[in-house]
Design an enzyme around this catalytic site. Structure first.
Site: not given
Length: 868
Positions: A173-175, A202
């Site tokens: 998730h995300s970074m 991301t």
């Protein structure tokens, strides 16, 4: 005093710019569909079993942990290792929690129960201590190495099993998704340790806010590796974006870099994912039930081929031969969504279908129907179309088929001009009784375009509710969006893009309408000015600090030059109005960008080791708006004005509080550049920077500087209140003070006019320093959050800057205009901010961490004016 220095026209301009900015911000933060995600719930109490790591590993990474997710009896059974399932590793993102794995973990557990645990997944999650890696990139490499160790630890938990897994699937998730991609860049990492990578929201292309060089270097390393080694990367990768609801990470950043040889990578917006069809915000993408159900089904489909048999079959047959001469296409739709194979074709058959082909895989799924469109000339050997209907046992469904000519259903609709501001519109009326229409949105392919489409449906007298589906299809990227409407109705739909149309792409954006033959439709399109502003904020809002700093530097230049030429420092707002002009900055950047198109100039540029121009980077990312630099400069001027007003008001307020708490102060009789405590204070702050965190030392120096300015403001207020009301007497006193000042060479005295000039200069310096402090805050927050693990921040992006800025701020805190008027360096100092203002735009708009480097140079020269 600050407002008095601005005329009404300029004030009206600043208010108008605030209004425009508000429209843009409103579109970004509120101008999207309501949250249609269903919440995912746990059926039993979630448990997180901590996996014991090797002692050396735990000592090397004291802030990180690895957990196994479970519920109820599953959690109890798996407390005794080894494990028997299929390992999946969840990586949280910026400030993310390892507990975010519970949504997909719980749904996967329920799915496994449905098939009696014939297959099941073991969901692991990494605790990154909720680090702010989107703002501070110094720990990204450390996280990547820890994940590598976690994968090896996870696989050891399956040793001794008959079919022990040799790889893991990763959800990032995300970074966390970027960290997963970075695994492949590690020297000792084996690529076959990962069999599937799914990233959610991301930012793959570039960081959302490039606040330090560590994060930009990390991005460069990861993306360059994936591009250069694309032929050797055999990893199925899926990137899912949240759409316009995710204002933290715009969807354009989530599309994986285009790899010419890499065909197993797919980027898609959640609104285009079948059986999801909703936009998600940055956090809900991990718990959105529709998306998590789809993801879990995909996981199980990779290992479980479940087939079904059915009885009491019914088939509808449509001959094709008689229609080929009249029609070009055939369209079929069905409301029976549960059947996988539902439409077939007979090959060269007459009365009996002896040979057939399943066309179901060509069909597309929508929320209420699935449909298939065939161009007849592409299938010359097909004689019949066959629609299969299963045994429904009283359930109601609808199957519709029709033949049509392309020119009757593919209708061109040119969009309105960008600068029509919604005052004009284009309309098309669909009168024929069809089931399907394709509106070709001509001239729609840029991210700065935004429109509103209004669809009005008028139906004949029908008793049942009629459902229409409107779908925006972008052929060059997977960012389709769906709108479901009940007819008759009037439906307004927003049209804007996440990805601009590539230069060599000739496809046209389509507005597909799945309609009812009982209804008549009117479609109107017009430009949406507020959404255009929203696109400006969405794509370029992160560059605004660079334009604000550039404006402040130009005003700072004007003050320094007025001090050199006239001996007095003019108001910040007056200088901002006079000096902050876009033609002083933009033409230089445009000329440099133009010259970089020539080989000889590019070679010279590289020889001088100059960084790549930010405008070139934005062009490569298809992010160029018409007049975008001018628009951002005007927004920067507005922000610089209101921030100056805020800082001036804050200084006055703090000085009033100071006078209320302390006895009145007096203006200093003798001006001393270096007070007795200044060297000691400077050394202490430098030691703080070296041993702890550079951003902390910068903040303390900033507070010391603000304290000195507040003290000067309080002293000036006390002096003015103590003077007689008679203005003539006041002027005579001022002349005496100035005469004494001129006759004294070694001991300068500070008059009220000099104090006011100094405060004007200090107000601008505070504005510049405030932006330096704000840009350094992420590393300070990261250091404070990890203080129990590490006393010294390493690596520290602010440490080199702190060593220069601390003594500079200490000297500037004791600097008055009267002490630098006669400096030989003042003229040179007043000339530096202009080229630096250009440099801020050229090299800092896409690399915000470079801004302090451009700011401290004129501040350092300003401080040196006291000694030269």
């Amino acid at each position: 005093m600050f407002l008095h220095s601005v005329n009404l026209w300029n004030l009206a301009f600043y208010v108008f710019m605030v209004f425009l900015a508000t429209l843009g911000l409103w579109d970004v933060f509120f101008g999207f569909e309501e949250n249609k995600c269903s919440m995912s719930y746990m059926f039993e109490y979630p448990e997180y079993q901590k996996i014991e790591l090797p002692k050396k590993l735990a000592k090397r990474y004291p802030a990180y942990e690895l957990y196994l997710y479970g519920e109820g009896s599953y959690a109890e059974e798996h407390k005794i290792l080894p494990l028997t399932g299929i390992p999946v590793l969840f990586l949280p993102g910026n400030a993310g929690s390892y507990k975010q794995v519970r949504s997909i973990g719980s749904i996967a557990l329920r799915k496994a129960e449905d098939i009696d645990f014939k297959y099941h997944f073991d969901f692991f999650s990494v605790n990154f201590n909720e680090e702010l890696v989107a703002l501070y990139g110094g720990s990204l490499q450390k996280q990547t190495k820890f994940v590598h160790e976690c994968i090896k630890t996870i696989l050891k938990l399956y040793k001794g099993q008959e079919f022990a897994p040799k790889s893991v699937a990763i959800i990032g998730h995300s970074m966390g998704g970027l960290v997963a991609r970075a695994l492949l860049t590690l020297k000792n990492f084996k690529h076959d340790l990962i069999n599937l990578l799914i990233t959610q929201a991301t930012p793959h292309v570039a960081p959302v806010m490039p606040l330090d060089r560590f994060i930009t270097d990390f991005y460069t390393t990861v993306n360059n590796y994936w591009i250069l080694n694309a032929r050797h990367i055999n990893l199925t990768t899926l990137s899912v974006a949240g759409g316009f609801r995710d204002y933290q990470v715009r969807s354009g950043l989530t599309f994986l870099p285009k790899l010419s040889h890499h065909t197993s990578a797919l980027s898609v917006v959640s609104s285009a994912v079948p059986k999801t069809w909703v936009s998600t915000d940055h956090l809900s993408i991990v718990w959105c039930k529709q998306l998590q159900l789809t993801t879990v089904r995909a996981f199980f489909d990779l290992i479980d081929a479940d087939t079904k048999q059915e009885s009491e079959k019914i088939y509808f047959t449509f001959p094709l031969e008689n229609h080929r001469k009249i029609y070009t296409h055939v369209y079929c739709q069905s409301t029976m969504l549960d059947t996988n194979s539902w439409i077939f074709a007979c090959i060269n058959s007459t009365s009996m279908c002896l040979q057939g082909v399943d066309l179901s895989w060509k069909a597309e799924l929508l929320p209420t129907i699935k449909y298939l469109t065939l161009r007849l000339q592409d299938y010359p050997s097909l004689s019949h179309l066959v629609v299969y209907v299963p045994s429904v046992r009283g359930s109601k469904f609808v199957v519709d088929c029709e033949f049509f000519k392309k020119e009757k259903r593919y209708i061109q609709l040119p969009v309105t001009h960008l600068f029509s501001f919604g005052l004009s519109s284009r309309k098309v009326v669909l009168n024929t009784n069809g089931l399907y229409y394709n509106l070709e949105l001509l001239n729609f392919g840029q991210i700065y375009q935004a429109f509103k489409i209004n669809v009005v449906s008028k139906c004949s007298a029908v008793k049942e509710e009629i459902t229409s589906i409107y779908r925006l299809h972008i052929p060059w990227s997977y960012e389709d969006s769906l709108t479901i409407a009940q007819a008759p109705s009037s439906t307004e739909i927003s049209l804007k893009l996440h990805i601009a149309q590539p230069e060599n792409n000739t496809h046209v954006a389509l507005f597909k309408m799945y309609t009812s033959s009982d209804c008549r439709y009117e479609v109107t399109v017009k430009t949406s000015f507020s959404q255009i502003l929203g696109q400006v904020v969405r794509f370029h809002g992160g560059a605004l600090p660079a334009y604000v700093v550039s404006n402040i530097l130009l005003a700072y230049r004007g003050q320094l030059y007025s001090l050199f030429s006239t001996g007095c420092c003019l108001e910040y707002a007056t200088m901002l109005d006079k000096e902050a002009k876009p033609y002083k900055v933009d033409p230089f950047v445009i000329i440099i960008k133009f010259l970089l198109g020539y080989k000889w100039f590019k070679e010279l540029w590289d020889v001088l080791l100059l960084p790549e121009l930010d405008a070139v980077i934005l062009t490569c990312q298809s992010m160029c708006f018409p007049l975008i630099s001018l628009i951002l400069f005007l927004f920067g001027t507005c922000t610089a004005y209101w921030s100056g007003l805020l800082s001036s008001a804050s200084v006055r307020l703090l000085s009033s509080l100071w006078l209320a708490l302390k006895r009145p102060s007096e203006l200093p009789k003798d001006i001393k550049m270096i007070s007795p405590d200044l060297p000691f204070l400077t050394i202490v702050l430098i030691i703080v920077s070296w041993t702890t965190c550079g951003a902390l030392a910068i903040l303390l120096s900033y507070l010391y500087y603000v304290f000195k300015v507040v003290h000067l403001q309080a002293s000036l207020t006390t002096f003015k209140n103590s003077q007689p009301v008679n203005p003539k007497h006041s002027r005579r006193s001022e002349k005496k003070s100035n005469h004494h000042k001129d006759s004294s060479i070694h001991h300068l005295r500070l008059s009220a006019n000099d104090a006011e000039d100094s405060l004007r200069m200090h107000s601008t310096v505070i504005n510049l320093l405030t932006w330096i402090v704000l840009l350094s805050m992420p590393s300070l927050i990261y250091w404070l959050k990890n203080l129990r693990y590490y006393f010294k921040l390493n690596p520290d992006p602010c440490k080199p800057l702190a060593f220069i800025l601390i003594p500079t701020m200490a000297i500037l805190g004791n600097t008055y205009t009267v002490s630098i008027k006669s400096s030989k360096l003042l003229k040179t100092t007043s000339q530096f901010p202009l080229p630096l203002a250009v440099g801020v735009i050229a090299f800092g708009s896409a690399h915000l961490y470079r801004l302090p480097c451009f700011v401290f140079i004129p501040l350092l020269l300003h401080a040196l004016c006291n000694f030269m």
